[in-house]
Design a protein around this motif. Structure first.
Motif, short mmCIF file in Angstrom:
data_model
loop_
_atom_site.label_atom_id
_atom_site.label_comp_id
_atom_site.label_asym_id
_atom_site.label_seq_id
_atom_site.Cartn_x
_atom_site.Cartn_y
_atom_site.Cartn_z
N LEU A 185 -6.48 -1.22 -3.94
CA LEU A 185 -5.27 -1.19 -4.77
C LEU A 185 -5.34 -2.21 -5.91
CD1 LEU A 185 -2.53 -0.77 -2.05
CD2 LEU A 185 -3.37 0.93 -3.65
N SER A 186 -6.22 -3.20 -5.75
CA SER A 186 -6.33 -4.21 -6.80
C SER A 186 -7.26 -3.75 -7.93
CB SER A 186 -6.88 -5.50 -6.19
OG SER A 186 -8.09 -5.21 -5.51
N SER A 187 -7.81 -2.55 -7.79
CA SER A 187 -8.76 -2.08 -8.81
C SER A 187 -8.09 -1.97 -10.17
CB SER A 187 -9.32 -0.72 -8.41
OG SER A 187 -9.97 -0.14 -9.50
N PRO A 188 -8.80 -2.45 -11.21
CA PRO A 188 -8.24 -2.33 -12.56
C PRO A 188 -8.01 -0.87 -12.96
CG PRO A 188 -10.18 -3.76 -12.55
CD PRO A 188 -10.09 -3.13 -11.20
N ARG A 226 0.80 -1.22 0.00
CA ARG A 226 0.00 0.00 0.00
C ARG A 226 0.84 1.28 0.00
NH1 ARG A 226 -4.87 2.19 1.07
NH2 ARG A 226 -4.83 4.05 2.36
N ARG A 227 1.81 1.33 0.91
CA ARG A 227 2.59 2.56 1.04
C ARG A 227 3.39 2.86 -0.23
NH1 ARG A 227 6.01 5.55 4.82
NH2 ARG A 227 7.78 4.32 4.12
N LEU A 228 4.05 1.82 -0.75
CA LEU A 228 4.85 1.99 -1.97
C LEU A 228 3.97 2.45 -3.13
CD1 LEU A 228 7.54 1.72 -3.42
CD2 LEU A 228 7.06 -0.71 -3.78
N SER A 229 2.79 1.87 -3.21
CA SER A 229 1.88 2.23 -4.30
C SER A 229 1.43 3.68 -4.19
CB SER A 229 0.67 1.29 -4.28
OG SER A 229 -0.14 1.52 -5.39
#
Lengths: 105, 209
Positions: free
Chosen positions: B177-180, B92-95
């Motif tokens: 975060l998994s959203s396309p 999460r943080r990296l993203s």
């Protein structure tokens, strides 16, 4: 359900170190290619200046497409669409320049 | 935020939905590539017919703005690739940090481009009554310069808004975060980068030797 629920799906892109390694290496290569093409643009290569610049640009574009856009690991269908775009662009350029080449005088 | 929140009708699973979204954006990107190719073909044809004027005109662009902006945009693509792949791996943080970096770099590009445009206008490089260059084809080169960089900047602005929205919603946990949507926006951003990669040698490096 024909597929496993998303939550149990293994992450496709791996863990942090492998993500960093792959993308950072690509970024470093891209920046080196920018510096290379900049330096070569000032070398008097005559007619070769343009092809050299275009080959380096194509290499950079390919790196972005293959690594950043995940064409290499993605579905073959995505590669097919990307290839179709290139194919149609090639038709447009080849026919346009065939016109120049075949003009009299 | 559960994974299921990213799932939309009519798909039965997130991987399926993601595949469809990715295919859709690739088809859209193919049409974008053809759109830019039309303009680049116009450039190529005109350059062939007015080689001398094109090279003389290309020497008047500011190669430093062009080069720095190329590196800025490549770096933003790197950040966006990190954001998408880290999102995939649920980092999460990296993203989120990568999304923020991509937005900042995209804005930096636009700000630098603005300064460059101001310099171009001061040097009378906009085709028109006071255009600075006499050679045949020079005005044509700068017509392509303004249209191609202008349309590219519009695409970039759209991209910055889209990524900023992802950042906002993901940081509030309204967007998993998994959203396309993250993957698809990243693909669009990379194509805008690829277009600049092609424009850079055509507009900034021509005629330097």
């Amino acid at each position: 359900m024909s597929r496993a629920p998303a939550a149990t799906r293994a992450p496709a892109a791996g863990r942090a170190p492998s993500i960093w390694r792959r993308n950072l290496a690509t970024w470093v290569t891209l920046v080196l290619l920018v510096l290379l093409t900049l330096a070569l643009a000032y070398l008097p290569l005559g007619r070769l200046n343009l092809p050299v610049a275009l080959v380096i640009a194509a290499a950079k574009a390919a790196l972005v497409a293959v690594v950043f856009m995940e064409l290499r690991t993605g579905r073959p269908l995505f590669r097919l669409v990307a290839g179709a775009a290139l194919f149609w662009i090639a038709i447009m350029f080849v026919l346009a320049f065939a016109d120049i080449a075949m003009r009299a005088g | 935020m559960s994974e299921a929140a990213a799932l939309r009708e009519p798909w039965r699973s997130l991987p399926r939905q993601r595949e469809a979204a990715t295919l859709g954006i690739w088809v859209f990107l193919a049409s974008e590539a053809l759109f830019f190719s039309g303009a680049i073909l116009g450039y190529a044809f005109s350059r062939y017919l007015h080689a001398h004027g094109f090279l003389a005109a290309a020497r008047e662009t500011n190669v430093w703005f062009g080069t720095v902006n190329t590196i800025v945009l490549l770096t933003s693509s790197f950040a966006m690739a990190m954001a998408a792949q880290a999102g995939d791996a649920r980092l999460r943080r990296l993203s989120l940090v990568s999304l923020a970096a991509a937005v900042m770099l995209g804005l930096s590009f636009l700000i630098l481009k603005g300064f460059e445009y101001r310099e171009d206008i001061e040097k009378h490089l906009a085709p028109g009554a006071k255009f600075a260059l006499e050679l045949q084809g020079a005005a044509l080169f700068f017509s392509f310069y303004w249209v191609l960089t202008g349309v590219h900047a519009v695409h970039l602005t759209v991209g910055v808004v889209l990524i900023a929205r992802l950042l906002l919603e993901a940081s509030r946990r309204e967007l998993p975060l998994s959203s396309p949507e993250i993957q698809v926006t990243a693909l669009y951003w990379h194509l805008v980068d690829i277009i600049w990669i092609i424009l850079y040698p055509l507009l900034y490096l021509a005629g330097r030797a």
